[in-house]
Design a protein around this motif. Structure first.
Motif, PDB file in Angstrom:
ATOM      1  N   PRO A 236     -14.186   4.343  -0.100  1.00 35.33           N
ATOM      2  CA  PRO A 236     -14.467   5.766  -0.300  1.00 35.33           C
ATOM      3  C   PRO A 236     -13.247   6.610   0.050  1.00 35.33           C
ATOM      4  N   GLY A 237     -13.094   7.701  -0.655  1.00 36.69           N
ATOM      5  CA  GLY A 237     -11.979   8.602  -0.405  1.00 36.69           C
ATOM      6  C   GLY A 237     -10.675   8.092  -0.971  1.00 36.69           C
ATOM      7  N   ASP A 238     -10.754   7.172  -1.929  1.00 42.65           N
ATOM      8  CA  ASP A 238      -9.554   6.586  -2.544  1.00 42.65           C
ATOM      9  C   ASP A 238      -8.625   5.970  -1.509  1.00 42.65           C
ATOM     10  N   VAL A 239      -9.207   5.222  -0.576  1.00 43.18           N
ATOM     11  CA  VAL A 239      -8.437   4.526   0.453  1.00 43.18           C
ATOM     12  C   VAL A 239      -8.234   3.079   0.013  1.00 43.18           C
ATOM     13  N   LEU A 240      -6.985   2.683  -0.100  1.00 42.60           N
ATOM     14  CA  LEU A 240      -6.632   1.307  -0.428  1.00 42.60           C
ATOM     15  C   LEU A 240      -6.416   0.556   0.876  1.00 42.60           C
ATOM     16  N   THR A 241      -7.079  -0.596   1.014  1.00 36.69           N
ATOM     17  CA  THR A 241      -6.989  -1.396   2.237  1.00 36.69           C
ATOM     18  C   THR A 241      -6.646  -2.835   1.887  1.00 36.69           C
ATOM     19  N   ILE A 242      -5.707  -3.392   2.626  1.00 34.74           N
ATOM     20  CA  ILE A 242      -5.421  -4.823   2.563  1.00 34.74           C
ATOM     21  C   ILE A 242      -5.780  -5.402   3.927  1.00 34.74           C
TER      22      ILE A 242
ATOM     23  N   LEU B  67      -3.763   8.507  -4.685  1.00 35.24           N
ATOM     24  CA  LEU B  67      -4.288   9.353  -5.765  1.00 35.24           C
ATOM     25  C   LEU B  67      -5.123   8.533  -6.747  1.00 35.24           C
ATOM     26  N   ALA B  68      -4.610   7.396  -7.146  1.00 37.41           N
ATOM     27  CA  ALA B  68      -5.320   6.502  -8.071  1.00 37.41           C
ATOM     28  C   ALA B  68      -5.103   5.069  -7.586  1.00 37.41           C
ATOM     29  N   PRO B  69      -5.831   4.668  -6.523  1.00 41.11           N
ATOM     30  CA  PRO B  69      -5.575   3.364  -5.915  1.00 41.11           C
ATOM     31  C   PRO B  69      -5.859   2.203  -6.866  1.00 41.11           C
TER      32      PRO B  69
ATOM     33  N   VAL C  64       0.822  -1.217   0.000  1.00 40.54           N
ATOM     34  CA  VAL C  64       0.000   0.000   0.000  1.00 40.54           C
ATOM     35  C   VAL C  64       0.856   1.266   0.000  1.00 40.54           C
ATOM     36  N   LEU C  65       2.021   1.206   0.627  1.00 41.38           N
ATOM     37  CA  LEU C  65       2.849   2.407   0.710  1.00 41.38           C
ATOM     38  C   LEU C  65       3.349   2.877  -0.653  1.00 41.38           C
ATOM     39  N   ASN C  66       3.540   1.949  -1.590  1.00 37.16           N
ATOM     40  CA  ASN C  66       4.030   2.384  -2.897  1.00 37.16           C
ATOM     41  C   ASN C  66       2.972   3.161  -3.674  1.00 37.16           C
ATOM     42  N   GLN C  67       1.727   3.200  -3.172  1.00 32.74           N
ATOM     43  CA  GLN C  67       0.667   3.979  -3.802  1.00 32.74           C
ATOM     44  C   GLN C  67       0.223   5.162  -2.949  1.00 32.74           C
ATOM     45  N   ALA C  68       0.779   5.311  -1.764  1.00 31.12           N
ATOM     46  CA  ALA C  68       0.324   6.329  -0.815  1.00 31.12           C
ATOM     47  C   ALA C  68       0.591   7.748  -1.313  1.00 31.12           C
ATOM     48  N   ILE C  69      -0.317   8.632  -0.982  1.00 26.68           N
ATOM     49  CA  ILE C  69      -0.128  10.053  -1.250  1.00 26.68           C
ATOM     50  C   ILE C  69       0.985  10.541  -0.324  1.00 26.68           C
TER      51      ILE C  69
END
Length: 164
Positions: A146-152, A118-120, A88-93
């Motif tokens: 929602p809010g472009d939150v990526l979750t694993i 930004l674009a999960p 997830v960190l490699n996509q974090a804002i």
């Protein structure tokens, strides 16, 4: 510099102090809600920066030990949480926060790792990294909320065949 928060709640979802934790009021999160069987929930929020991952590895080990996981199960979860964070960190804002929610049940631990992007993109389930993550954690899921939150979400059950 970002802020770090640790929130511990019991099964009634009420913040509690003690145990050396800094408590704060619970905040809305895109992470899935804990299962009804969850006894305790611990939330760690920190800057979305790999330099802080040792905090999560330590928290993971301590919480898994609290559930009487074996040393191998504890190490598997430490590695799984670290790998999920890396995904997830490699996509974090830049400048955003990473949130890790640990939900502790009688014989299982569910860990949700979330970050705003930004674009999960949900990680591909057919990669070697995903296969290793699934082997370590037992059950793995990913979603964009929602809010472009990526979750694993990782779920590890304690080996019930051994005596406690």
């Amino acid at each position: 510099m970002g802020q770090s928060h640790i929130i511990a709640t019991d099964h009634a979802d009420q913040p509690q102090s003690g145990h050396g934790l800094t408590t704060a009021a619970p905040q809305a999160t895109a992470a899935p809600q804990a299962t009804a069987a969850a006894r305790d929930q611990v939330t760690v929020r920190m800057p979305a920066d790999g330099a802080y991952l040792s905090v999560l590895r330590t928290a993971t080990a301590g919480l898994a030990a609290r559930l009487d996981f074996t040393l191998d199960e504890i190490e598997d979860m430490r590695i799984a949480v670290d790998e999920a964070c890396a995904m997830v960190l490699n996509q974090a804002i830049p400048g955003s926060n990473l949130e890790c929610v640990f939900s502790l049940g009688q014989d299982e631990m569910t860990v949700s790792v979330s970050v705003r992007c930004l674009a999960p993109r949900v990680p591909a389930g057919d990669t070697f990294a995903w296969t290793v993550l699934s082997a370590l954690a037992g059950s793995v899921d990913a979603q964009v909320g929602p809010g472009d939150v990526l979750t694993i979400v990782l779920r590890k059950c304690r080996d019930s065949s051994r005596s406690v």
